[in-house]
Every structure is written in structure tokens, then in C-alpha cells.
Scaffold this active site. Structure first.
Site, PDB file in Angstrom:
ATOM      1  N   ASN A  95      35.209  23.936  43.670  1.00  0.00           N
ATOM      2  CA  ASN A  95      33.165  23.623  43.034  1.00  0.00           C
ATOM      3  C   ASN A  95      32.175  23.418  42.178  1.00  0.00           C
ATOM      4  O   ASN A  95      32.871  22.653  41.791  1.00  0.00           O
ATOM      5  CB  ASN A  95      32.775  26.036  43.121  1.00  0.00           C
ATOM      6  CG  ASN A  95      33.499  25.751  41.528  1.00  0.00           C
ATOM      7  OD1 ASN A  95      33.512  25.719  40.577  1.00  0.00           O
ATOM      8  ND2 ASN A  95      34.468  26.873  41.640  1.00  0.00           N
ATOM      9  N   ASP A 107      41.644  38.662  39.073  1.00  0.00           N
ATOM     10  CA  ASP A 107      40.126  38.394  38.562  1.00  0.00           C
ATOM     11  C   ASP A 107      40.513  38.537  36.869  1.00  0.00           C
ATOM     12  O   ASP A 107      40.277  39.498  36.765  1.00  0.00           O
ATOM     13  CB  ASP A 107      39.376  40.101  39.506  1.00  0.00           C
ATOM     14  CG  ASP A 107      37.763  39.891  39.620  1.00  0.00           C
ATOM     15  OD1 ASP A 107      37.898  39.450  37.918  1.00  0.00           O
ATOM     16  OD2 ASP A 107      36.916  40.551  39.848  1.00  0.00           O
ATOM     17  N   ILE A 108      40.502  37.611  37.083  1.00  0.00           N
ATOM     18  CA  ILE A 108      40.731  37.729  35.166  1.00  0.00           C
ATOM     19  C   ILE A 108      39.917  37.986  33.825  1.00  0.00           C
ATOM     20  O   ILE A 108      39.845  39.008  33.662  1.00  0.00           O
ATOM     21  CB  ILE A 108      40.272  36.353  34.918  1.00  0.00           C
ATOM     22  CG1 ILE A 108      41.361  35.096  35.529  1.00  0.00           C
ATOM     23  CG2 ILE A 108      40.661  36.105  33.273  1.00  0.00           C
ATOM     24  CD1 ILE A 108      41.112  33.738  35.165  1.00  0.00           C
ATOM     25  N   ASP A 143      37.435  31.846  44.550  1.00  0.00           N
ATOM     26  CA  ASP A 143      38.163  33.513  44.585  1.00  0.00           C
ATOM     27  C   ASP A 143      39.335  33.698  45.211  1.00  0.00           C
ATOM     28  O   ASP A 143      39.855  34.742  45.351  1.00  0.00           O
ATOM     29  CB  ASP A 143      37.564  34.305  45.549  1.00  0.00           C
ATOM     30  CG  ASP A 143      35.381  34.651  45.183  1.00  0.00           C
ATOM     31  OD1 ASP A 143      35.983  34.676  44.214  1.00  0.00           O
ATOM     32  OD2 ASP A 143      34.926  33.913  45.157  1.00  0.00           O
ATOM     33  N   LYS A 169      33.038  46.184  37.488  1.00  0.00           N
ATOM     34  CA  LYS A 169      34.718  45.039  37.316  1.00  0.00           C
ATOM     35  C   LYS A 169      34.586  45.511  35.158  1.00  0.00           C
ATOM     36  O   LYS A 169      35.810  44.877  35.144  1.00  0.00           O
ATOM     37  CB  LYS A 169      33.859  43.889  36.577  1.00  0.00           C
ATOM     38  CG  LYS A 169      33.482  42.445  37.493  1.00  0.00           C
ATOM     39  CD  LYS A 169      34.055  41.451  37.818  1.00  0.00           C
ATOM     40  CE  LYS A 169      33.479  39.979  38.982  1.00  0.00           C
ATOM     41  NZ  LYS A 169      34.459  39.680  38.777  1.00  0.00           N
ATOM     42  N   LYS A 204      51.808  16.208  51.108  1.00  0.00           N
ATOM     43  CA  LYS A 204      50.206  15.651  51.334  1.00  0.00           C
ATOM     44  C   LYS A 204      50.416  15.346  52.899  1.00  0.00           C
ATOM     45  O   LYS A 204      51.376  15.221  53.421  1.00  0.00           O
ATOM     46  CB  LYS A 204      50.150  14.252  51.151  1.00  0.00           C
ATOM     47  CG  LYS A 204      48.526  13.594  51.255  1.00  0.00           C
ATOM     48  CD  LYS A 204      48.357  11.762  51.310  1.00  0.00           C
ATOM     49  CE  LYS A 204      47.195  11.587  52.326  1.00  0.00           C
ATOM     50  NZ  LYS A 204      46.663  10.402  52.048  1.00  0.00           N
ATOM     51  N   LYS A 227      27.801  44.452  39.475  1.00  0.00           N
ATOM     52  CA  LYS A 227      29.505  43.979  39.434  1.00  0.00           C
ATOM     53  C   LYS A 227      29.482  44.234  37.803  1.00  0.00           C
ATOM     54  O   LYS A 227      31.068  44.623  37.895  1.00  0.00           O
ATOM     55  CB  LYS A 227      28.753  42.329  39.062  1.00  0.00           C
ATOM     56  CG  LYS A 227      29.897  41.479  39.052  1.00  0.00           C
ATOM     57  CD  LYS A 227      29.663  39.807  39.426  1.00  0.00           C
ATOM     58  CE  LYS A 227      30.000  39.549  40.491  1.00  0.00           C
ATOM     59  NZ  LYS A 227      29.446  38.478  41.127  1.00  0.00           N
ATOM     60  N   PHE A 243      29.726  36.562  33.811  1.00  0.00           N
ATOM     61  CA  PHE A 243      28.884  36.155  34.633  1.00  0.00           C
ATOM     62  C   PHE A 243      28.461  36.072  35.886  1.00  0.00           C
ATOM     63  O   PHE A 243      29.898  36.337  36.577  1.00  0.00           O
ATOM     64  CB  PHE A 243      28.794  34.286  34.644  1.00  0.00           C
ATOM     65  CG  PHE A 243      28.236  34.080  32.990  1.00  0.00           C
ATOM     66  CD1 PHE A 243      29.275  33.942  31.691  1.00  0.00           C
ATOM     67  CD2 PHE A 243      26.995  33.318  33.136  1.00  0.00           C
ATOM     68  CE1 PHE A 243      28.821  33.648  30.889  1.00  0.00           C
ATOM     69  CE2 PHE A 243      27.068  32.721  32.098  1.00  0.00           C
ATOM     70  CZ  PHE A 243      26.791  33.072  30.077  1.00  0.00           C
TER      71      PHE A 243
HETATM   72  O1  C5P Z   1      33.240  38.393  41.128  1.00  0.00           O
HETATM   73  P1  C5P Z   1      32.870  37.508  41.023  1.00  0.00           P
HETATM   74  O2  C5P Z   1      33.349  35.669  40.534  1.00  0.00           O
HETATM   75  O3  C5P Z   1      31.218  36.826  41.325  1.00  0.00           O
HETATM   76  O4  C5P Z   1      32.311  37.292  39.474  1.00  0.00           O
HETATM   77  C1  C5P Z   1      31.928  36.542  37.870  1.00  0.00           C
HETATM   78  C2  C5P Z   1      32.283  36.609  36.832  1.00  0.00           C
HETATM   79  O5  C5P Z   1      33.804  36.991  37.152  1.00  0.00           O
HETATM   80  C3  C5P Z   1      32.295  35.159  36.035  1.00  0.00           C
HETATM   81  O6  C5P Z   1      32.572  35.626  34.447  1.00  0.00           O
HETATM   82  C4  C5P Z   1      33.760  34.437  36.073  1.00  0.00           C
HETATM   83  O7  C5P Z   1      34.445  33.798  35.292  1.00  0.00           O
HETATM   84  C5  C5P Z   1      34.466  36.229  36.636  1.00  0.00           C
HETATM   85  N1  C5P Z   1      36.144  35.885  37.678  1.00  0.00           N
HETATM   86  C6  C5P Z   1      37.310  35.435  37.139  1.00  0.00           C
HETATM   87  N2  C5P Z   1      38.110  35.409  37.438  1.00  0.00           N
HETATM   88  C7  C5P Z   1      37.558  35.377  38.790  1.00  0.00           C
HETATM   89  C8  C5P Z   1      36.667  35.286  39.326  1.00  0.00           C
HETATM   90  C9  C5P Z   1      35.970  35.627  38.353  1.00  0.00           C
HETATM   91  O8  C5P Z   1      37.279  35.815  35.497  1.00  0.00           O
HETATM   92  N3  C5P Z   1      38.327  35.686  39.769  1.00  0.00           N
END
Ligand code: C5P
Length: 397
Positions: free
Chosen positions: A208, A304-305, A276, A341, A286, A337, A323
């Protein structure tokens, strides 16, 4: 504060080099260890004998000193210290630093170090005012180099104006500040930053547009308040700040592993733009264009960290900050969110293309907490970082 700290002191070639001798004394009085490096020009102003006698250590002078390389290579020398100090920093040394030259011991150490660098410029007033020096000073500031002085005053050359090296006690104060005697001193914080790269095959990946600038600025601002920062970064286009512990990763799964492996932190700031999804069954060869038709990519969700850390039963940081990069309904989405989360604060920003925020220098933030929403003005990403760091320091108390 300076007790037990190790300073690599580079003494450049200027009349102010004599003040470096006093600086060594002052630093040692405060319990710091000083490893001196004398440039060729510096040795014209002060003798290696007086420098090493005051420092109580060998003075390093030669890049190609084989004994020194065998005992302690110049890379190691540049990393063993807590801080690198250049006093006096001549116009020549500043030019070398700004241009990335590494043709003697001092300039090589300055290129090789992973520590913060504080310089005390000293030169004739016209040299300080020269456009080349102005340019170099701007470049060095942009690179995160810290400055102390120069001061206004009478100069050894008989002129008056800015160019006099800061006094030893002023340099000691600046060293104290650079070593992070701030409100977060002794606290450990974790910051994730940058994009992730999710491989399709060994040469292709999905990514991204995140530059990693906001995350790097947050890590630097926390460091400036004295925190010990673990900086887990994907492949960002801006360099990691000096003076933080960098853990470089590529994928979201590696980022989670690095976060889980980090020492317990009191605050964790998740500024990374984590992908995601990752590609399932990424090819280890390749993928050929002439294979049978177009490739079909399968996707699986990444961990999702932020949610994982927020919802930990044990070892959850006291403050978890996420964020929310949104393109519409910024505040509503960020509020939802935060609840989903399980984190404490969400910094929401509008990343729709017309804002120029993603990959740009500025950010417009809404801070969503349990107490409601605070709207911040559009600010430079460094100002956003400084504000956030100050709020974190306040919250950790
Ligand atoms: O769900 P979304 O991607 O919009 O959430 C954004 C927040 O979640 C950011 O703080 C991002 O660093 C964290 N995040 C994460 N692991 C993921 C997706 C998002 O830590 N797989």
C-alpha cells in the site's frame, strides 16, 4: 543522568577544540565515559596526549589503524556509545556529514553510527552564514542531527557574530537532553510503522502507499521524551529514526511475531498500514507470463495485530493506540473501530486522495478516546507525533 553513559566525542579542527578538553573533564566529572576521536585537523589544535590523558582512554585518529581494527573496528566504535558528539563541528565536517562522505575516521564513524548525533558547530561568522553552510545545516537538521549553538560573540579571528562554539556546560546540558532525560525516561514503548509487503511470488508483492513517515515521527517523538522505543517497521520509504531499536519485517504475520517477541511495553502505538490480506499459496518460483492463462490469486485474512494486543489477557500495555485511515465517516468509523478492536485511543485520519495525507507531509487527526473526540488542526506529521507523545507521557504519568 550522565552516570554510566558512554559518549563518542569527535574533536574537529578549529580553535574551539581547546574547549573540548574542558568538555571531557565535565563529562567525566558526571560519571560519563568519553571515547575520544581526533581528526587530523583537530590534532593541529590539541594534542592526542592531552585528549587521552583527560579522557583516560586511547584517542582514535586513524581509519586504517590496524591495531584498532583488530581490537575494536570502526563500525563497533560508532555503535558502542550512547551518543555521538562532534565538538567543535567545523564547516568541513558539517559538509562531509551533509554530503555523506566517509574518507577519514570521524566521517566514517558518523556515517556508520546507529546512535543520535549532537554537533556543536564552531567557525568564522562568514563561514557560518555562507549559503553552503546554511544548506548543510538544513540537511543535517532534516536528517535528525541535533545542534547546540553556535553562540554569538567575539571570535578568535577578531570578528563578532554567530559561530562561537557553545560553552562546555551548555554542551553537557544538550547531551543530557539528547540522552532523553524526559518524562518517558525508563519507559518502554512499542511502535509499528510502514506498509507490509505480502508476497505473490519471490519478485512480486501486494503493498500500500504508506510511507511510514507518521510512525517514524511518533517513534522519534517518544524517543525525544526519553522512552526506550521498539520500532517494528515494514518496508517504509522513510528511514527509521536513530536511537530506537529497529525490527525490520515484511509481512503482517512477521510483524505480529515481532510485536509478540518484543519486551513488555507500557504503551503500544500501531501506526503501521498493515495489509488486510495475504496471498494464499504464494509461489516460491516466479509465476511465468506464458503459463496457462492468467494467474488466480487466493487471499486469506491477516492477523489483526492491534486487536490481538488490545485483547490480551496478560501483558497488555497500559495504553494501546490504533490508527484509523478512513475515506468517509471518519469519526463514526473510528469510534466503532475503537470498540471493535478493544484499544484505548484511536487516531483517525481522512486518507481520501484529495487530502494528500497518505504519503504526504501533513496529517489531520481526530483523537477518539473513552472521553470523546478531540479534533486536531491539520499539522505536520512531526507535530502530530509530538502532540501524541506528550499525551502518552501524560497518560502514563
Ligand atoms: O482495521 P484497520 O486496518 O482499519 O485498523 C487500523 C489500525 O489497526 C491501525 O492502527 C493498524 O496499525 C492496525 N492494524 C493491525 N493489524 C492489522 C490491521 C490493522 O495492527 N492486520
Amino acid at each position: 543522568m550522565l552516570q554510566g553513559k558512554s559518549i563518542l566525542l569527535i574533536i574537529g579542527g578549529g580553535i574551539a577544540a581547546f574547549k573540548a578538553l574542558d568538555l571531557i573533564r565535565r563529562l567525566r566529572e558526571r560519571g560519563a565515559r568519553v571515547t575520544p576521536v581526533l581528526t587530523g585537523a583537530g590534532a593541529e589544535f590539541v594534542t592526542p596526549l592531552s585528549v587521552s590523558a583527560l579522557a583516560g582512554e586511547k584517542v582514535h585518529q586513524d581509519l586504517f589503524d590496524l591495531t584498532a581494527e583488530a581490537e575494536m573496528g570502526h563500525i563497533e566504535l560508532s555503535r558502542a556509545a550512547d551518543l555521538v558528539v562532534v565538538a567543535p563541528a567545523t564547516a568541513d565536517l558539517m559538509g562531509k556529514m551533509a554530503g555523506g562522505l566517509a574518507n577519514d575516521l570521524a566521517s566514517t564513524l558518523l556515517m556508520a553510527t546507529d546512535k543520535r548525533v549532537l554537533i556543536a558547530p564552531a567557525m568564522n561568522v562568514r563561514m557560518w552564514d555562507h549559503p553552503a553552510t546554511r544548506r548543510n545545516a538544513g540537511t543535517l537538521r532534516g536528517d535528525g542531527i541535533l545542534f547546540v549553538g553556535p553562540n554569538n560573540g567575539d571570535m578568535a579571528c577578531g570578528e563578532f557574530g554567530p559561530g562561537r562554539m557553545a560553552e562546555p556546560l551548555e554542551i553537557v546540558d544538550a547531551i543530557d537532553t539528547a540522552l532523553g532525560d524526559g518524562p518517558l525516561r525508563g519507559r518502554h514503548v512499542l511502535v509499528t510503522s510502514g506498509p507490509t509487503h505480502e508476497p505473490i511470488d519471490p519478485v512480486r508483492y501486494i503493498a500500500n502507499r504508506s510511507s511510514g513517515e507518521q510512525g517514524a515521527a511518533i517513534a522519534a517523538a517518544l524517543r525525544d521524551l526519553g522512552a526506550r522505543v521498539t520500532f517494528v517497521t515494514g518496508p517504509a520509504s522513510v528511514p527509521a529514526p536513530a536511537g530506537v531499536e529497529v525490527v525490520a519485517v515484511e509481512t503482517a504475520r512477521q510483524m505480529l511475531e515481532a510485536v509478540e517477541a518484543a519486551d513488555p511495553a507500557e504503551a503500544a502505538i500501531f501506526a503501521a498500514a498493515v495489509a488486510d490480506w495475504h496471498v494464499t499459496g504464494a509461489s516460491d518460483q516466479k509465476i511465468k507470463k506464458d503459463a496457462s492463462g492468467l494467474p488466480t490469486l487466493g487471499f486469506a485474512e491477516n492477523p489483526d495485530i492491534l486487536a490481538t494486543v488490545s485483547q490480551r489477557d496478560t501483558g497488555r500495555p497500559a495504553l494501546v493506540i490504533g490508527f484509523a485511515a478512513e475515506t468517509e465517516n471518519v469519526v463514526e468509523n473510528a469510534t466503532a473501530k475503537r470498540a471493535r478492536k478493544g484499544c484505548d485511543w484511536v487516531l483517525a485520519n481522512d486518507v481520501s486522495p484529495e487530502t494528500g495525507i497518505m504519503g504526504g507531509a501533513e496529517n489531520k487527526v481526530h483523537m477518539v478516546t473513552a472521553d470523546g473526540v478531540e479534533e486536531w488542526p491539520r499539522l505536520d506529521k512531526h507535530e502530530v507525533a509530538a502532540r501524541l507523545a506528550a499525551k502518552i507521557a501524560e497518560a502514563l504519568g
